[in-house]
Design a protein around this motif. Sequence first.
Motif, PDB file in Angstrom:
ATOM      1  N   SER A   1      18.663  -5.044  -5.020  1.00  0.00           N
ATOM      2  CA  SER A   1      18.409  -3.628  -4.767  1.00  0.00           C
ATOM      3  C   SER A   1      18.952  -3.238  -3.395  1.00  0.00           C
ATOM      4  CB  SER A   1      16.913  -3.333  -4.831  1.00  0.00           C
ATOM      5  OG  SER A   1      16.650  -1.990  -4.479  1.00  0.00           O
ATOM      6  N   LYS A   2      19.516  -1.996  -3.313  1.00  0.00           N
ATOM      7  CA  LYS A   2      20.024  -1.473  -2.052  1.00  0.00           C
ATOM      8  C   LYS A   2      19.068  -0.468  -1.422  1.00  0.00           C
ATOM      9  CE  LYS A   2      24.899  -1.988  -3.293  1.00  0.00           C
ATOM     10  NZ  LYS A   2      26.218  -1.300  -3.445  1.00  0.00           N
ATOM     11  N   GLY A   3      17.876  -0.302  -2.008  1.00  0.00           N
ATOM     12  CA  GLY A   3      16.923   0.661  -1.490  1.00  0.00           C
ATOM     13  C   GLY A   3      16.180   0.143  -0.273  1.00  0.00           C
ATOM     14  N   ASP A   4      15.162   0.912   0.139  1.00  0.00           N
ATOM     15  CA  ASP A   4      14.363   0.549   1.307  1.00  0.00           C
ATOM     16  C   ASP A   4      13.095  -0.198   0.930  1.00  0.00           C
ATOM     17  OD1 ASP A   4      16.160   1.790   3.049  1.00  0.00           O
ATOM     18  OD2 ASP A   4      15.245   3.752   2.694  1.00  0.00           O
ATOM     19  N   GLY A   5      13.012  -0.667  -0.288  1.00  0.00           N
ATOM     20  CA  GLY A   5      11.821  -1.374  -0.706  1.00  0.00           C
ATOM     21  C   GLY A   5      10.796  -0.433  -1.319  1.00  0.00           C
ATOM     22  N   SER A   6       9.548  -0.873  -1.342  1.00  0.00           N
ATOM     23  CA  SER A   6       8.479  -0.083  -1.955  1.00  0.00           C
ATOM     24  C   SER A   6       7.194  -0.286  -1.158  1.00  0.00           C
ATOM     25  CB  SER A   6       8.260  -0.498  -3.415  1.00  0.00           C
ATOM     26  OG  SER A   6       7.914  -1.879  -3.493  1.00  0.00           O
ATOM     27  N   VAL A   7       6.188   0.524  -1.489  1.00  0.00           N
ATOM     28  CA  VAL A   7       4.881   0.431  -0.835  1.00  0.00           C
ATOM     29  C   VAL A   7       3.793   0.454  -1.900  1.00  0.00           C
ATOM     30  CG1 VAL A   7       5.641   1.497   1.321  1.00  0.00           C
ATOM     31  CG2 VAL A   7       4.771   2.936  -0.536  1.00  0.00           C
ATOM     32  N   ILE A   8       2.647  -0.084  -1.539  1.00  0.00           N
ATOM     33  CA  ILE A   8       1.462  -0.027  -2.395  1.00  0.00           C
ATOM     34  C   ILE A   8       0.512   1.010  -1.809  1.00  0.00           C
ATOM     35  CG2 ILE A   8      -0.480  -1.305  -3.369  1.00  0.00           C
ATOM     36  CD1 ILE A   8       2.217  -2.180  -4.416  1.00  0.00           C
ATOM     37  N   ILE A   9       0.126   1.976  -2.635  1.00  0.00           N
ATOM     38  CA  ILE A   9      -0.776   3.044  -2.205  1.00  0.00           C
ATOM     39  C   ILE A   9      -2.112   2.870  -2.924  1.00  0.00           C
ATOM     40  CG2 ILE A   9      -1.173   5.530  -2.168  1.00  0.00           C
ATOM     41  CD1 ILE A   9       1.821   5.918  -2.015  1.00  0.00           C
ATOM     42  N   ARG A  10      -3.184   2.883  -2.152  1.00  0.00           N
ATOM     43  CA  ARG A  10      -4.531   2.768  -2.714  1.00  0.00           C
ATOM     44  C   ARG A  10      -5.245   4.108  -2.563  1.00  0.00           C
ATOM     45  NH1 ARG A  10      -7.458  -2.122  -0.394  1.00  0.00           N
ATOM     46  NH2 ARG A  10      -6.015  -3.135  -1.867  1.00  0.00           N
ATOM     47  N   TYR A  11      -5.963   4.491  -3.594  1.00  0.00           N
ATOM     48  CA  TYR A  11      -6.704   5.763  -3.573  1.00  0.00           C
ATOM     49  C   TYR A  11      -8.039   5.560  -4.264  1.00  0.00           C
ATOM     50  CZ  TYR A  11      -5.037   6.136  -8.398  1.00  0.00           C
ATOM     51  OH  TYR A  11      -4.766   5.893  -9.729  1.00  0.00           O
ATOM     52  N   ASP A  12      -9.003   6.396  -3.878  1.00  0.00           N
ATOM     53  CA  ASP A  12     -10.365   6.277  -4.403  1.00  0.00           C
ATOM     54  C   ASP A  12     -10.557   7.175  -5.608  1.00  0.00           C
ATOM     55  OD1 ASP A  12     -11.113   4.464  -2.411  1.00  0.00           O
ATOM     56  OD2 ASP A  12     -11.626   6.096  -1.011  1.00  0.00           O
ATOM     57  N   VAL A  13     -11.257   6.645  -6.604  1.00  0.00           N
ATOM     58  CA  VAL A  13     -11.643   7.392  -7.802  1.00  0.00           C
ATOM     59  C   VAL A  13     -13.125   7.131  -8.028  1.00  0.00           C
ATOM     60  CG1 VAL A  13      -9.333   7.210  -8.809  1.00  0.00           C
ATOM     61  CG2 VAL A  13     -11.060   5.476  -9.337  1.00  0.00           C
ATOM     62  N   PRO A  14     -13.751   7.966  -8.846  1.00  0.00           N
ATOM     63  CA  PRO A  14     -15.163   7.717  -9.123  1.00  0.00           C
ATOM     64  C   PRO A  14     -15.384   6.303  -9.685  1.00  0.00           C
ATOM     65  CG  PRO A  14     -14.555   9.900  -9.884  1.00  0.00           C
ATOM     66  CD  PRO A  14     -13.289   9.218  -9.468  1.00  0.00           C
ATOM     67  N   GLY A  15     -16.218   5.554  -9.012  1.00  0.00           N
ATOM     68  CA  GLY A  15     -16.527   4.209  -9.490  1.00  0.00           C
ATOM     69  C   GLY A  15     -15.678   3.116  -8.871  1.00  0.00           C
ATOM     70  N   GLY A  16     -14.817   3.423  -7.916  1.00  0.00           N
ATOM     71  CA  GLY A  16     -14.016   2.375  -7.305  1.00  0.00           C
ATOM     72  C   GLY A  16     -12.722   2.916  -6.723  1.00  0.00           C
ATOM     73  N   SER A  17     -11.721   2.057  -6.657  1.00  0.00           N
ATOM     74  CA  SER A  17     -10.416   2.452  -6.118  1.00  0.00           C
ATOM     75  C   SER A  17      -9.319   1.899  -7.009  1.00  0.00           C
ATOM     76  CB  SER A  17     -10.243   1.951  -4.681  1.00  0.00           C
ATOM     77  OG  SER A  17     -10.282   0.527  -4.642  1.00  0.00           O
ATOM     78  N   ARG A  18      -8.184   2.542  -6.941  1.00  0.00           N
ATOM     79  CA  ARG A  18      -7.016   2.131  -7.726  1.00  0.00           C
ATOM     80  C   ARG A  18      -5.808   2.072  -6.796  1.00  0.00           C
ATOM     81  NH1 ARG A  18     -10.707   1.407 -10.573  1.00  0.00           N
ATOM     82  NH2 ARG A  18     -11.007   1.980 -12.765  1.00  0.00           N
ATOM     83  N   SER A  19      -4.741   1.457  -7.268  1.00  0.00           N
ATOM     84  CA  SER A  19      -3.522   1.367  -6.465  1.00  0.00           C
ATOM     85  C   SER A  19      -2.309   1.418  -7.375  1.00  0.00           C
ATOM     86  CB  SER A  19      -3.507   0.088  -5.619  1.00  0.00           C
ATOM     87  OG  SER A  19      -3.511  -1.061  -6.449  1.00  0.00           O
ATOM     88  N   PHE A  20      -1.180   1.777  -6.802  1.00  0.00           N
ATOM     89  CA  PHE A  20       0.081   1.800  -7.540  1.00  0.00           C
ATOM     90  C   PHE A  20       1.223   1.566  -6.564  1.00  0.00           C
ATOM     91  CE2 PHE A  20      -0.777   6.135  -6.228  1.00  0.00           C
ATOM     92  CZ  PHE A  20       0.444   6.588  -5.749  1.00  0.00           C
TER      93      PHE A  20
END
Length: 270
Positions: A173-192
């Motif tokens: 890949s020639k891109g700048d990479g990626s990041v993991i984002i975490r966010y809160d939802v009712p009952g816990g947290s999720r990430s993508f």
Amino acid sequence: MRRVLSWVFVRGPAAFYEFAEANQGSTLFMLVILGALAVTGGLGAGVGALIGLMTGAVIGDAVFVGAMIGLAVLFAWLIWSLILVAVLWVRGRAPVEVVAGKPSAGRHSAPMMGWRRPGDPLVPGSLVAFLALMTAAAAGGSLYSWYHSRPLPTPTVVVDGKVVEEREPAWYSKGDGSVIIRYDVPGGSRSFETKTDPGDHILHLGDAVPVEYSEHDPANGRSTWVADDARGDATFLRIAALGVGGLGLISGAGWVVGRRRKLSQVTRLD
């Protein structure tokens, strides 16, 4: 005067095409283009300054207007050159023949110079295939961008997520990479995981990012910046696909007509 006009409107554009074809991408070609821009802009600015002095206008404004007019004249001449080359292609006369001031030596002269011969299809099949591939690529990119920017099922919620991890791009890949984002939802947290540079933003560890998710599926969130960026890409690529596709249809029609005409000529000869 006739000779001067011939060089300005006919032989000059043909000579420029031959020069560009022979030096495409070279340093000399870039220097000539920059020199032409500087000369025409400078001449226009000089004329504008002279007119400004004669009329009592603001010199700075007159110089600017004169330079813009000079550059506009240059661009108009370049557009005229493209139109002339297209006309020469249709007529089956190579630009080198126009520069030399000699008529075509016959039906077989133009192809020897890499040019179209009278009676050949107006559009080469390779151009039709190229436009078809470009249309398919633009349409595919538009669909991909639309998929990543499509509206989520309502109702939706927008919360502040946080960059919790940075990942280096893969070796392919020639891109700048990626990041993991975490966010809160009712009952816990999720990430993508998402790209590092959505739109005009560059994400770093600890940055706050607006995240959108559907209440029916809180686990599948997305950055609103990424969605907005994809929405703009989808619009641009859709317009590009329509424009290139239209050119492809016109080129394809010209190729088909040319092929049928050539086949009919061959049939008559037989």
